[in-house]
Design a protein around this motif. Sequence first.
Motif, PDB file in Angstrom:
ATOM      1  N   CYS A 231      18.824  30.048  19.906  1.00 36.37           N
ATOM      2  CA  CYS A 231      18.342  28.752  20.374  1.00 36.37           C
ATOM      3  C   CYS A 231      18.127  27.824  19.174  1.00 36.37           C
TER       4      CYS A 231
ATOM      5  N   THR B 169      13.083  27.018  25.798  1.00 34.14           N
ATOM      6  CA  THR B 169      14.424  26.813  26.355  1.00 34.14           C
ATOM      7  C   THR B 169      15.425  26.366  25.286  1.00 34.14           C
TER       8      THR B 169
ATOM      9  N   THR C 118      13.681  36.981  31.008  1.00 35.77           N
ATOM     10  CA  THR C 118      14.081  37.012  29.591  1.00 35.77           C
ATOM     11  C   THR C 118      15.581  36.783  29.394  1.00 35.77           C
TER      12      THR C 118
ATOM     13  N   GLY D 132      14.994  30.966  28.137  1.00 38.31           N
ATOM     14  CA  GLY D 132      16.367  30.854  28.624  1.00 38.31           C
ATOM     15  C   GLY D 132      16.784  29.403  28.559  1.00 38.31           C
ATOM     16  N   SER D 133      17.734  29.035  29.406  1.00 40.71           N
ATOM     17  CA  SER D 133      18.284  27.687  29.285  1.00 40.71           C
ATOM     18  C   SER D 133      17.399  26.646  29.977  1.00 40.71           C
TER      19      SER D 133
ATOM     20  N   LYS E 174      12.142  40.615  34.596  1.00 39.53           N
ATOM     21  CA  LYS E 174      13.560  40.516  34.960  1.00 39.53           C
ATOM     22  C   LYS E 174      14.372  40.067  33.752  1.00 39.53           C
TER      23      LYS E 174
ATOM     24  N   GLU F 255      24.107  21.505  24.247  1.00 39.69           N
ATOM     25  CA  GLU F 255      23.973  22.865  23.703  1.00 39.69           C
ATOM     26  C   GLU F 255      25.220  23.669  24.087  1.00 39.69           C
TER      27      GLU F 255
HETATM   28  P1  NAD Z   1      19.823  31.745  31.050  1.00 44.38           P
HETATM   29  O1  NAD Z   1      19.008  30.546  31.352  1.00 44.38           O
HETATM   30  O2  NAD Z   1      21.188  31.828  31.579  1.00 44.38           O
HETATM   31  O3  NAD Z   1      19.046  33.049  31.580  1.00 44.38           O
HETATM   32  C1  NAD Z   1      17.719  33.338  31.203  1.00 44.38           C
HETATM   33  C2  NAD Z   1      17.113  34.221  32.269  1.00 44.38           C
HETATM   34  O4  NAD Z   1      16.925  33.454  33.450  1.00 44.38           O
HETATM   35  C3  NAD Z   1      17.967  35.421  32.658  1.00 44.38           C
HETATM   36  O5  NAD Z   1      17.156  36.553  32.872  1.00 44.38           O
HETATM   37  C4  NAD Z   1      18.601  34.939  33.945  1.00 44.38           C
HETATM   38  O6  NAD Z   1      19.024  35.978  34.777  1.00 44.38           O
HETATM   39  C5  NAD Z   1      17.455  34.174  34.557  1.00 44.38           C
HETATM   40  N1  NAD Z   1      17.808  33.239  35.614  1.00 44.38           N
HETATM   41  C6  NAD Z   1      18.902  32.449  35.701  1.00 44.38           C
HETATM   42  N2  NAD Z   1      18.841  31.701  36.827  1.00 44.38           N
HETATM   43  C7  NAD Z   1      17.677  32.036  37.459  1.00 44.38           C
HETATM   44  C8  NAD Z   1      17.050  31.621  38.650  1.00 44.38           C
HETATM   45  N3  NAD Z   1      17.589  30.681  39.431  1.00 44.38           N
HETATM   46  N4  NAD Z   1      15.868  32.184  38.996  1.00 44.38           N
HETATM   47  C9  NAD Z   1      15.289  33.122  38.198  1.00 44.38           C
HETATM   48  N5  NAD Z   1      15.840  33.546  37.045  1.00 44.38           N
HETATM   49  C10 NAD Z   1      17.023  33.010  36.677  1.00 44.38           C
HETATM   50  O7  NAD Z   1      19.797  31.924  29.457  1.00 44.38           O
HETATM   51  P2  NAD Z   1      20.581  32.975  28.543  1.00 44.38           P
HETATM   52  O8  NAD Z   1      22.036  32.637  28.549  1.00 44.38           O
HETATM   53  O9  NAD Z   1      20.172  34.366  28.850  1.00 44.38           O
HETATM   54  O10 NAD Z   1      19.964  32.606  27.129  1.00 44.38           O
HETATM   55  C11 NAD Z   1      20.419  31.529  26.379  1.00 44.38           C
HETATM   56  C12 NAD Z   1      19.511  30.327  26.531  1.00 44.38           C
HETATM   57  O11 NAD Z   1      18.191  30.680  26.149  1.00 44.38           O
HETATM   58  C13 NAD Z   1      19.917  29.189  25.613  1.00 44.38           C
HETATM   59  O12 NAD Z   1      19.785  27.975  26.296  1.00 44.38           O
HETATM   60  C14 NAD Z   1      18.905  29.287  24.466  1.00 44.38           C
HETATM   61  O13 NAD Z   1      18.705  28.095  23.781  1.00 44.38           O
HETATM   62  C15 NAD Z   1      17.699  29.748  25.195  1.00 44.38           C
HETATM   63  N6  NAD Z   1      16.762  30.427  24.298  1.00 44.38           N
HETATM   64  C16 NAD Z   1      15.645  29.732  23.894  1.00 44.38           C
HETATM   65  C17 NAD Z   1      14.748  30.314  23.016  1.00 44.38           C
HETATM   66  C18 NAD Z   1      13.519  29.579  22.568  1.00 44.38           C
HETATM   67  O14 NAD Z   1      12.619  30.210  22.022  1.00 44.38           O
HETATM   68  N7  NAD Z   1      13.444  28.274  22.766  1.00 44.38           N
HETATM   69  C19 NAD Z   1      14.981  31.608  22.558  1.00 44.38           C
HETATM   70  C20 NAD Z   1      16.129  32.288  22.995  1.00 44.38           C
HETATM   71  C21 NAD Z   1      17.003  31.686  23.874  1.00 44.38           C
END
Ligand code: NAD
Length: 543
Positions: free
Chosen positions: A327, A294, A187, A265-266, A212, A425
């Motif tokens: 996002c 994402t 998340t 996430g991203s 996580k 982004e």
């Molecule tokens: P992030 O991708 O940095 O992290 C998301 C999650 O992935 C975290 O828990 C992180 O620890 C985990 N992570 C990172 N690398 C990993 C790996 N190699 N293996 C396993 N887990 C890993 O994103 P963030 O900064 O927490 O959130 C912002 C991003 O989320 C933005 O890109 C946003 O657009 C996106 N987002 C999308 C939506 C949607 O519904 N489309 C909603 C909210 C956020």
Amino acid sequence: MSFGIFQVPPPANEPVKSYAPGSPEKQALKAAIADMRSRTVDIPMYIGGEKIYTDKKHRLAPPHDHRHTLGYFSVGDKGHVEQAINAALGAKEMWAAMPWEHRAAIFLKAADLIAGPYRAKLNAATMLGQSKNVFQAEIDSACEIIDFLRFNVHFMQEIYRQQVASAPGIWNRLEHRPLEGFIFAVTPFNFTAIAGNLPTAPAMMGNTIVWKPAFTQIYSANVLMEVFREAGVPDGVINLIYVDGPEAGEVVFKHPDFAGLHFTGSTGVFRHLWQTIGNNLPIYKSYPRIVGETGGKDFVVAHKSADAKAVATALVRGAFEYQGQKCSAASRAYIPSNLWEEVKNYMIADLESMRMGGTEDFRNFINAVIDEKAFDKIAGYIEQAKKDAGVELVWGGNCDKSVGYFIQPTILKVEDNQYRTMVEEIFGPVLTVYVYQPELFEEVLELTDQTSPYALTGSIFAQDRYAIELASRKLQNAAGNFYINDKPTGAVVGQQPFGGARASGTNDKAGAIYNLLRWVSTRTIKETFVPPTDYRYPFMAEE
Ligand code: NAD
């Protein structure tokens, strides 16, 4: 054993409280904030019902006041990931066998706990830990997570209701079984509601979870876990671990019982995870379900017939609420030259009236961005833009991380419609505007569609219905959530199912029946009441 065909209470969206001066909710929230600021918490991981503390502690601080300590959480390692997987697998049989109405009751209770006794605490945790103002917290860590829980229970019932026809003499039934194995919920920092939804949606359908969260959301994740436990989620059904993403992935994605990834996430991280899963496919007992929502590069297109004040308000709210860290945030705008001066002046008037600061002072509309890494990245875009030819700094541009990670809402106007802040982004309070000749509306729609790899949200503003129709058609694949004369943020569970396509994710629509369907694997049962006892068919007789 169930002796009834039960009906869950019909869901309705949780009303948003006002927090107006003198309101009881404001009093309760202020008290919760003061209490939580006055203490430092020691946050454990939760594995199989055990609270796990380690010697490796990570400090938690409000992004708007980073010298203040809210507490510490215990960082885990690969061993904890293994323990969490074993706990999830161990809890699976009993959880999956629990009649669905009991699973429903647990999550409905969780919703009521958040709506009532935990509302102030979860909102305060989100305000302090993720730097959301009271309104942004209320719509996320109160209303949206409550809605996710209540609507998902309703959708669960809808899924179980889906049955098939039966010919005479037989009874066909569908069983919507949980997946075999465990689900990995990963998340992001920016929504407490998403952090709560990603583990609970598959858990509700009978799955067990390793969850996580992002390190920067752990302060409120801990409160969510308190709620889940009090609501009666059994030990081992949701296991919460704080392990570095790649380290956790090393164990999870090599496990034969890995059954599904529920990720938000991203885009870069999601692509990496998908690729890893693909490479490991021969290891797994089943084909893992992959659900990922994402990144976005969300647009607002105004037609020459649009109402300039409505466009300006949508941009200011859509781009700068929660510091642009949604996002769905509006981050590129296409404004016709006949409207630009007016839109610009309205936006500037709004921005001049906005206060920036900590979330404890309710007058602040703008708060801090999540952490130093985000601050440096966003500030980097702004500093570069100040130097680049063809970029005009229309408003803002100041960044200061001495007390908190504060970035002034910033508007850039670009001559090159492919300039990097129109395409990438940024995930911060930066809006880039491209001003176009009104007669080139159709070309601008093509540009909007083609400029970015993302396709999450977008808005069209127009009074002219032909323009609205044309934009709806031309931008059909440019956004999973498309808005007409409204800002591109603020989707409500049960009303605007949320998710985008292209690089923005699998579009499984969080908080909708489509998402829950990903966490079940249907078994068809055919029962014949009086089975045939002779293999011969009538056609085999000769006259
Ligand atoms: P992030 O991708 O940095 O992290 C998301 C999650 O992935 C975290 O828990 C992180 O620890 C985990 N992570 C990172 N690398 C990993 C790996 N190699 N293996 C396993 N887990 C890993 O994103 P963030 O900064 O927490 O959130 C912002 C991003 O989320 C933005 O890109 C946003 O657009 C996106 N987002 C999308 C939506 C949607 O519904 N489309 C909603 C909210 C956020």
